[in-house]
Design an enzyme around this catalytic site. Sequence first.
Site, mmCIF file in Angstrom:
data_model
loop_
_atom_site.group_PDB
_atom_site.id
_atom_site.type_symbol
_atom_site.label_atom_id
_atom_site.label_comp_id
_atom_site.label_asym_id
_atom_site.label_seq_id
_atom_site.Cartn_x
_atom_site.Cartn_y
_atom_site.Cartn_z
ATOM 1 N N TRP A 182 2.817 8.133 -2.513
ATOM 2 C CA TRP A 182 4.395 8.349 -3.093
ATOM 3 C C TRP A 182 4.149 9.239 -3.963
ATOM 4 C CZ3 TRP A 182 7.103 7.424 -7.187
ATOM 5 C CH2 TRP A 182 8.650 7.329 -7.088
ATOM 6 N N ASP A 234 0.941 -1.281 0.161
ATOM 7 C CA ASP A 234 -0.026 -0.144 -0.038
ATOM 8 C C ASP A 234 0.782 1.414 -0.012
ATOM 9 O OD1 ASP A 234 -2.307 1.421 -0.023
ATOM 10 O OD2 ASP A 234 -2.776 1.181 2.148
ATOM 11 N N LEU A 284 11.656 -20.149 -5.014
ATOM 12 C CA LEU A 284 10.380 -19.359 -4.552
ATOM 13 C C LEU A 284 9.186 -19.621 -5.473
ATOM 14 C CD1 LEU A 284 9.831 -17.095 -2.404
ATOM 15 C CD2 LEU A 284 10.001 -15.559 -4.422
ATOM 16 N N ASN A 328 1.330 3.431 -3.046
ATOM 17 C CA ASN A 328 1.782 3.908 -4.287
ATOM 18 C C ASN A 328 1.267 5.273 -4.589
ATOM 19 O OD1 ASN A 328 3.049 1.476 -4.389
ATOM 20 N ND2 ASN A 328 1.328 0.541 -5.905
ATOM 21 N N ARG A 373 -11.818 1.985 -8.830
ATOM 22 C CA ARG A 373 -10.837 3.054 -9.086
ATOM 23 C C ARG A 373 -11.218 3.582 -10.345
ATOM 24 N NH1 ARG A 373 -5.172 2.518 -6.040
ATOM 25 N NH2 ARG A 373 -6.050 1.604 -4.023
ATOM 26 N N GLU A 404 -12.131 -5.102 -5.116
ATOM 27 C CA GLU A 404 -12.613 -3.858 -4.554
ATOM 28 C C GLU A 404 -11.880 -2.773 -5.434
ATOM 29 O OE1 GLU A 404 -11.733 -5.743 -1.865
ATOM 30 O OE2 GLU A 404 -13.740 -6.339 -1.701
ATOM 31 N N HIS A 435 2.685 3.275 -9.037
ATOM 32 C CA HIS A 435 2.402 2.030 -9.294
ATOM 33 C C HIS A 435 3.785 1.401 -10.053
ATOM 34 C CE1 HIS A 435 -1.494 2.065 -7.690
ATOM 35 N NE2 HIS A 435 -1.962 2.783 -8.730
ATOM 36 N N GLU A 469 1.823 -13.763 11.820
ATOM 37 C CA GLU A 469 2.194 -12.504 12.733
ATOM 38 C C GLU A 469 2.126 -11.157 11.722
ATOM 39 O OE1 GLU A 469 3.393 -12.489 15.885
ATOM 40 O OE2 GLU A 469 2.720 -14.576 16.060
ATOM 41 N N ARG A 507 -5.184 -2.457 8.803
ATOM 42 C CA ARG A 507 -6.216 -3.411 8.609
ATOM 43 C C ARG A 507 -5.832 -4.356 7.511
ATOM 44 N NH1 ARG A 507 -8.406 1.796 7.259
ATOM 45 N NH2 ARG A 507 -7.726 2.391 4.924
ATOM 46 N N LEU A 508 -6.605 -5.283 7.396
ATOM 47 C CA LEU A 508 -6.222 -6.573 6.402
ATOM 48 C C LEU A 508 -7.069 -6.378 5.079
ATOM 49 C CD1 LEU A 508 -6.588 -9.572 8.762
ATOM 50 C CD2 LEU A 508 -4.746 -8.522 8.058
ATOM 51 N N SER A 509 -7.820 -5.477 4.804
ATOM 52 C CA SER A 509 -8.433 -5.247 3.815
ATOM 53 C C SER A 509 -8.875 -6.428 2.995
ATOM 54 C CB SER A 509 -7.681 -4.357 2.903
ATOM 55 O OG SER A 509 -7.524 -2.931 3.444
HETATM 56 C C1 FPP Z 1 -1.965 0.222 -3.435
HETATM 57 O O1 FPP Z 1 -1.232 1.479 -3.356
HETATM 58 C C2 FPP Z 1 -1.471 -0.612 -4.412
HETATM 59 C C3 FPP Z 1 -2.328 -1.275 -5.504
HETATM 60 C C4 FPP Z 1 -3.816 -1.202 -5.319
HETATM 61 C C5 FPP Z 1 -1.717 -1.855 -6.556
HETATM 62 C C6 FPP Z 1 -0.407 -2.699 -6.185
HETATM 63 C C7 FPP Z 1 0.257 -2.504 -7.272
HETATM 64 C C8 FPP Z 1 1.870 -2.658 -7.373
HETATM 65 C C9 FPP Z 1 2.596 -2.498 -6.325
HETATM 66 C C10 FPP Z 1 2.361 -2.451 -8.927
HETATM 67 C C11 FPP Z 1 2.063 -3.373 -9.777
HETATM 68 C C12 FPP Z 1 2.489 -4.724 -9.310
HETATM 69 C C13 FPP Z 1 3.030 -5.786 -10.005
HETATM 70 C C14 FPP Z 1 3.147 -7.129 -9.483
HETATM 71 C C15 FPP Z 1 3.546 -5.353 -11.130
HETATM 72 P P1 FPP Z 1 -2.605 2.752 -3.528
HETATM 73 O O2 FPP Z 1 -2.628 3.224 -4.982
HETATM 74 O O3 FPP Z 1 -3.751 2.235 -2.795
HETATM 75 O O4 FPP Z 1 -1.765 3.727 -2.767
HETATM 76 P P2 FPP Z 1 -2.502 4.948 -1.747
HETATM 77 O O5 FPP Z 1 -3.050 4.383 -0.422
HETATM 78 O O6 FPP Z 1 -1.314 5.744 -1.238
HETATM 79 O O7 FPP Z 1 -3.596 5.603 -2.585
#
Ligand code: FPP
Length: 227
Positions: free
Chosen positions: A18, A13, A125, A15, A65, A61, A30, A194, A181-183
């Site tokens: 950031w 979480d 892995l 992105n 977006r 969910e 992302h 853990e 939270r686990l969302s």
């Molecule tokens: C949550 O950050 C992230 C996502 C919903 C998508 C996760 C995707 C990636 C890490 C990149 C792509 C992954 C791969 C495997 C290529 P958010 O957008 O909810 O961030 P915010 O809470 O700051 O808005």
Amino acid sequence: MSNTPRHIAIIMDGNGRWAKKRGLPRVKGHEKGAEVVREITTYCANHPEVKVLTLFAFSTENWKRPKHEVEFLMKLLEKYLKKELPLYQKEGVRFETIGDISPFSASLKERIEITKEETKNNEKLIQVLALNYGGRDEIVRAANRACKAGVVLSEDNFDQFLDTSRLGEADLLLRTGGEMRLSNFLLWRAAYAELFFIKTLWPDFTKKELENIIDEFKKRERRFGGI
Ligand code: FPP
């Protein structure tokens, strides 16, 4: 009781925040996040104890977006899988998914299947991407499969119907980005995980930080309901 971080699960979480902090569009977060996936996957593939890395990449969910962000994530995923195939092969990573990928585009589904097929013999892995995944959805789909098979469910036999069936219990569940939270992530599999919640935004996360979290995990006492 085991203090081996065999199965690590991560809610990636932060992105969007950031990117916003840098005055960039959310999707840039992302993009940077995908680079961090590469670094963390390589680290886990070379860790002697970690065998499964499950990453929450797209939730049931996330369709809510804006359309352009959903489309960007789908394209990013397809591009990422294509680009990272040599990495999977070099680092011995087997690619798997959990979740219902049926609504995805034909080309993304094809890329997913190719990546699974090409990496199926890799053994260091298992990298699992949770795609169109929700913990409740996984449980409901599992219950329906059991129903169709005419099986009377128990805690032991339920396992085989889950998407996460072959992956084993999640030992360490980490969420970046500061929320606690686990969302709807891995509700069944994380029953005894853990939990770690850290403020670092996913695009800033590093293997050094994961190393510290694993050290902390090893210090925790896991009793699994015993004393
Ligand atoms: C949550 O950050 C992230 C996502 C919903 C998508 C996760 C995707 C990636 C890490 C990149 C792509 C992954 C791969 C495997 C290529 P958010 O957008 O909810 O961030 P915010 O809470 O700051 O808005």
